[in-house]
Design an enzyme around this catalytic site. Structure first.
Site: not given
Ligand code: COS
Length: 377
Positions: A266, A361
């Site tokens: 600009r 994501e």
């Molecule tokens: N890498 C490896 N393992 C993972 C992980 C990761 N990034 N995130 C979670 N886990 C594992 C945990 O270790 C846990 O394992 P155990 O059952 O053996 O203990 C299991 O997965 C469940 O994890 P957690 O209890 O933390 O899951 P929650 O239900 O509390 O969910 C969030 C966590 C909210 C962070 C998750 O559901 C999330 O990221 N949601 C958003 C999803 C998203 O991005 N959606 C957009 C659409 S897709 S484009």
């Protein structure tokens, strides 16, 4: 600062040139049609296939470019300087095909990775109408049959690359009572009997990236198309998202630089806008944010390339870069004044594109959950 190899610099320069000539000139047209512009997409897609960029992240043994996580981010970053939608398209494609690369059986790798390297398109299907952030709350069900195959029913919403993908990586419950531990991942081809792909969504921005709903009516999936162990799907999906969130940082950096370049063109009162100190300070703040984004991108990508867990780092990168990118687009509109508010001068489109980075994501709120869970844990 991470130092690129000579090969990475060569790829960066090639993608920069490609973006300037084959991608950036069409970004406005993709936005203007409001719904997804299939004609322009196909033109860019065939050029992307010709360059070999579609499979640059796939190991050479499967016919890909053999690039590491840093090389992939260089590609996404450069594409985003011309079109955030096309950068997002590649990010979503790689998010899905990487699940096979990291967790697939040898048989799946032999079958699908050469296809990914040759330019077949993949989509990641996790989100449902009532389960976006609550990923473990999905309702789609894959019921195991006596012969070991699965019958998939349910549906997905807001699936990036749907309508253009050849293969969908679908997360579904295989044990509805087991929460996050009851989810598995399946490969569903676009012509699977029982798969219906909805119409292209009308979106605020990122209109050059295809988004549809999917519905599943008794789709039979052979056992060999389950990716990873039964019940491991939530972790597979979360690990894939950790990687993809780095790409959101790359897109944020590229998109910000695109907006800054336009604002810097600009002139007012016969002088370039940057000649005014008040305005040059705005550019200084923006440049500092871009550098911070880039440093986080290369650092987190290096962690991924080294096989280190990078959940919190990728979430920090996504949280801050998406916020800064939106702020930078806002500031660039301000620098352009009335022109900034006009579709003619592009930045209002980039601002609408930028908003998606705070949602897709994993929303910014989800990133804060991941970060606080890690640093306070
Ligand atoms: N890498 C490896 N393992 C993972 C992980 C990761 N990034 N995130 C979670 N886990 C594992 C945990 O270790 C846990 O394992 P155990 O059952 O053996 O203990 C299991 O997965 C469940 O994890 P957690 O209890 O933390 O899951 P929650 O239900 O509390 O969910 C969030 C966590 C909210 C962070 C998750 O559901 C999330 O990221 N949601 C958003 C999803 C998203 O991005 N959606 C957009 C659409 S897709 S484009």
């Amino acid at each position: 600062m991470y130092k690129f190899t000579e090969e990475q610099i060569m790829i960066r320069d090639m993608v920069r040139e490609f973006t300037k000539n084959e991608v950036a000139p069409y970004d406005k047209a993709m936005d203007e049609t409001f719904s997804f512009n299939m004609e322009v997409y196909q033109q860019i897609y065939s050029k992307l296939v010709e360059t070999g960029l579609m499979g640059i992240h796939i190991p050479e043994q499967y016919g890909g470019g053999g690039g590491d996580a840093i090389t992939s981010q260089i590609v996404v970053n450069e594409l985003a300087k011309g079109s955030a939608s096309i950068a997002l398209y590649l990010d979503a494609n790689w998010l899905a095909s990487d699940m096979i690369l990291v967790h697939g059986s040898d048989e799946q790798k032999q079958k699908y990775l050469p296809l990914a390297a040759a330019g077949k398109v993949f989509a990641f299907g996790l989100t449902e109408a009532s389960a976006g952030s609550d990923a473990a709350g999905i309702k789609s069900i894959a019921a195991k049959q006596d012969d070991g195959s699965y019958i998939l029913n349910g549906g997905k919403a807001w699936i990036t690359n749907s309508g253009v993908a050849d293969y969908y990586l679908i997360m579904a419950k295989t044990d509805p009572d087991a929460g996050a531990r009851g989810i598995s991942v399946f490969i569903v081809p676009k012509d699977a009997e029982g798969l219906t792909i909805g119409k292209f969504e009308h979106k605020m921005g990122m209109r050059g990236s295809a988004t549809c709903e999917l519905s599943f009516d008794n789709i039979r999936i052979p056992e060999c198309d389950r990716v990873g162990r039964e019940g491991l799907g939530f972790k597979v999906a979360m690990m894939a998202l950790d990687g993809a969130r780095i790409s959101i940082g790359s897109i944020a950096s590229g998109l910000s630089q695109h907006a800054m370049e336009i604002a810097n063109e600009r002139t007012t009162f016969g002088k370039p806008i940057k000649a005014y100190q008040g305005i040059s300070f705005k550019f200084a703040d923006m440049a500092a944010k871009v550098r911070a984004m880039d440093l986080m991108v290369w650092d987190t990508a290096e962690m991924k390339a080294n096989g280190q867990r990078h959940s919190a780092e990728a979430a920090m990168l996504k949280l801050m870069s998406s916020k800064w990118c939106k702020e930078i687009c806002d500031e660039c509109i301000q620098v352009l004044g009335g022109n900034g508010y006009s579709a003619e001068f592009h930045v209002e489109r980039l601002y609408r594109d930028a908003k998606l980075l705070e949602i897709g994501e994993g929303t910014s709120e989800i990133q804060r959950m991941v970060i606080s869970g890690s640093v306070l844990g």
